[in-house]
Scaffold this motif. Structure first.
Motif, PDB file in Angstrom:
ATOM      1  N   GLY A 229       0.799  -1.219   0.000  1.00  0.00           N
ATOM      2  CA  GLY A 229       0.000   0.000   0.000  1.00  0.00           C
ATOM      3  C   GLY A 229       0.828   1.263   0.000  1.00  0.00           C
ATOM      4  O   GLY A 229       0.281   2.375   0.053  1.00  0.00           O
ATOM      5  N   ASP A 230       2.139   1.120  -0.091  1.00  0.00           N
ATOM      6  CA  ASP A 230       3.049   2.272  -0.146  1.00  0.00           C
ATOM      7  C   ASP A 230       2.822   3.011  -1.464  1.00  0.00           C
ATOM      8  O   ASP A 230       3.012   2.446  -2.549  1.00  0.00           O
ATOM      9  N   PRO A 231       2.405   4.292  -1.425  1.00  0.00           N
ATOM     10  CA  PRO A 231       2.126   5.006  -2.681  1.00  0.00           C
ATOM     11  C   PRO A 231       3.333   5.124  -3.598  1.00  0.00           C
ATOM     12  O   PRO A 231       3.178   5.237  -4.817  1.00  0.00           O
ATOM     13  N   LYS A 232       4.541   5.095  -3.041  1.00  0.00           N
ATOM     14  CA  LYS A 232       5.733   5.193  -3.889  1.00  0.00           C
ATOM     15  C   LYS A 232       5.876   3.984  -4.806  1.00  0.00           C
ATOM     16  O   LYS A 232       6.576   4.058  -5.831  1.00  0.00           O
ATOM     17  N   ILE A 264       3.157  10.313  -0.636  1.00  0.00           N
ATOM     18  CA  ILE A 264       2.495  10.492  -1.936  1.00  0.00           C
ATOM     19  C   ILE A 264       2.632  11.924  -2.457  1.00  0.00           C
ATOM     20  O   ILE A 264       2.658  12.154  -3.677  1.00  0.00           O
ATOM     21  N   LEU A 265       2.744  12.892  -1.570  1.00  0.00           N
ATOM     22  CA  LEU A 265       2.720  14.297  -1.996  1.00  0.00           C
ATOM     23  C   LEU A 265       3.829  14.672  -2.981  1.00  0.00           C
ATOM     24  O   LEU A 265       3.563  15.379  -3.968  1.00  0.00           O
ATOM     25  N   PRO A 266       5.085  14.217  -2.796  1.00  0.00           N
ATOM     26  CA  PRO A 266       6.124  14.583  -3.769  1.00  0.00           C
ATOM     27  C   PRO A 266       5.909  13.994  -5.160  1.00  0.00           C
ATOM     28  O   PRO A 266       6.509  14.477  -6.139  1.00  0.00           O
ATOM     29  N   LEU A 267       5.057  12.972  -5.272  1.00  0.00           N
ATOM     30  CA  LEU A 267       4.815  12.355  -6.581  1.00  0.00           C
ATOM     31  C   LEU A 267       3.924  13.234  -7.464  1.00  0.00           C
ATOM     32  O   LEU A 267       3.977  13.140  -8.699  1.00  0.00           O
ATOM     33  N   ASN A 273      -0.239  12.589 -14.367  1.00  0.00           N
ATOM     34  CA  ASN A 273      -1.219  11.519 -14.546  1.00  0.00           C
ATOM     35  C   ASN A 273      -1.611  10.864 -13.222  1.00  0.00           C
ATOM     36  O   ASN A 273      -2.283   9.831 -13.207  1.00  0.00           O
ATOM     37  N   LEU A 274      -1.223  11.467 -12.093  1.00  0.00           N
ATOM     38  CA  LEU A 274      -1.582  10.949 -10.774  1.00  0.00           C
ATOM     39  C   LEU A 274      -2.750  11.750 -10.196  1.00  0.00           C
ATOM     40  O   LEU A 274      -2.685  12.977 -10.070  1.00  0.00           O
ATOM     41  N   TYR A 275      -3.818  11.025  -9.850  1.00  0.00           N
ATOM     42  CA  TYR A 275      -4.970  11.609  -9.173  1.00  0.00           C
ATOM     43  C   TYR A 275      -5.181  10.868  -7.851  1.00  0.00           C
ATOM     44  O   TYR A 275      -4.562   9.832  -7.599  1.00  0.00           O
TER      45      TYR A 275
END
Length: 368
Positions: A229-232, A264-267, A273-275
């Motif tokens: 579940g790690d967004p990175k 997730i914020l730095p991505l 294309n990230l929502y």
């Protein structure tokens, strides 16, 4: 007399505590996060994150593990759907869809819902592995149910990319009308960062199918691998051009000693294309995150509306959990709204969720 004196003392103490809390609330009251705005007259709201229930009744092919069925959460989930196990057994799993359709047709705010399939875990041979699967809602079943109510529902497919015929399943889902692919990597045992999934991501991009992937901890099931579940770990599909929707903005748990939300914020500046979706942000275990999401500059233009039904129709969510943002009259009014989707939208509007967040999903999904 001693008992009466004790009761009187307890009563006085309770009154004092209540009085202190009421005064503290008045002093700490901040009002809505952002100024509430009305929806445009012709606005179309699509809920991109709604689950359905099924135990395999009526030949649906759905499956819920014995462990999950014995878990206290299971009957609570059914209650959120307005269902009992007996109703499913008597009428078949499709009664859940019928009940959702009735509620949605009565909604004044929401015009469409993406009903989500959920694939299971996969074994080393690329086959469905039921012993390691918590819940399985087949694509074929969801696609067929959506066709029964084409004016209300959109088909959210789910394909475990480790299936030996995953690319074929992906094309079949697209041909059946899928508007996205849904994952809960934590329970499906999917590593989004696995280079072996490159061909799957390339096919998703080719088919213009967004990926709606759970991010953060997963505590709705009996077990989970929260590393997935790690967004990175979503950087691989993002780098390959897949439109990715990170469910819940990774608002729970940590990885490598850092809050998933901060990971997730730095991505966002790096990947246009990230929502993210705002489903679950009004739950009692997520208090404070709606405020963070609406005020975070990097999330502007990336927030999408989702309800996470049926969790949004359970005790986890209530207007009464926001006494510092809403007046007593607003909390009472919102909680008394009978329709689940209207209540969910009204709560988010009252907190200051802008109209464009509620209406952005149609454009991202490419639907009318």
């Amino acid at each position: 007399m001693n008992i009466l004196k004790r009761i009187s003392k307890v009563f006085v103490v309770l009154l004092l505590i209540i009085s202190i809390l009421l005064v503290a609330r008045e002093l700490a009251f901040t009002g809505s996060i952002l100024p509430p705005s009305p929806l445009p007259t012709q606005a179309k709201i699509i809920d991109i994150h709604a689950h359905i229930a099924g135990i395999g009744a009526g030949g649906s092919g759905c499956y819920v593990s014995p462990t999950l069925q014995e878990n206290f959460r299971f009957n609570q989930y059914l209650a959120g759907f307005g269902l009992t196990r007996q109703e499913l057994e008597q009428h078949g799993d499709s009664i859940a869809v019928d009940k959702i359709a009735t509620r949605l047709r009565d909604s004044r705010a929401v015009q469409g819902v993406v009903l989500l399939a959920l694939d299971g875990a996969v074994d080393t041979q690329g086959e469905l592995d039921l012993p390691r699967t918590e819940i399985y809602i087949p694509n074929e079943y969801v696609a067929a149910q959506v066709k029964r109510y084409p004016d209300l529902f959109y088909f959210g497919a789910s394909i475990n990319p480790y299936r030996k015929d995953a690319l074929t399943h992906l094309e079949q889902a697209k041909n059946a009308g899928a508007v996205l692919v849904k994952w809960i990597p934590n329970i499906q045992h999917i590593d989004p960062a696995d280079p072996k999934l490159t061909a799957f991501y390339q096919k998703m991009r080719e088919l213009k199918l967004p990926l709606l992937s759970h991010t953060g901890q997963e505590r709705s099931f009996s077990s989970a691998n929260d590393t997935y579940g790690d967004p990175k770990r979503l950087e691989l599909p993002l780098s390959l051009g897949v439109t990715v929707i990170a469910a819940h903005i990774a608002t729970t748990g940590k990885n490598q000693g850092e809050d998933n939300y901060q990971r997730i914020l730095p991505l966002l500046p790096q990947y246009p294309n990230l929502y993210v979706d705002i489903s679950s942000l009004t739950q009692i275990n997520k208090l404070g995150f709606m405020d963070k999401a609406l005020r975070e500059p990097r999330l502007q233009g990336r927030l999408l509306y989702g309800s996470d039904f049926p969790l949004s129709n359970m005790i986890l969510t209530s207007a009464w959990y926001f006494p510092l943002n809403l007046t007593k009259e607003d909390m009472r009014r919102i909680n008394n709204i009978p329709n689940h989707w209207d209540r969910d939208v009204a709560l988010k509007q009252a907190l200051g969720v802008p109209p464009e967040v509620l209406t952005r999903s149609a454009a991202v999904l490419g639907v009318n």
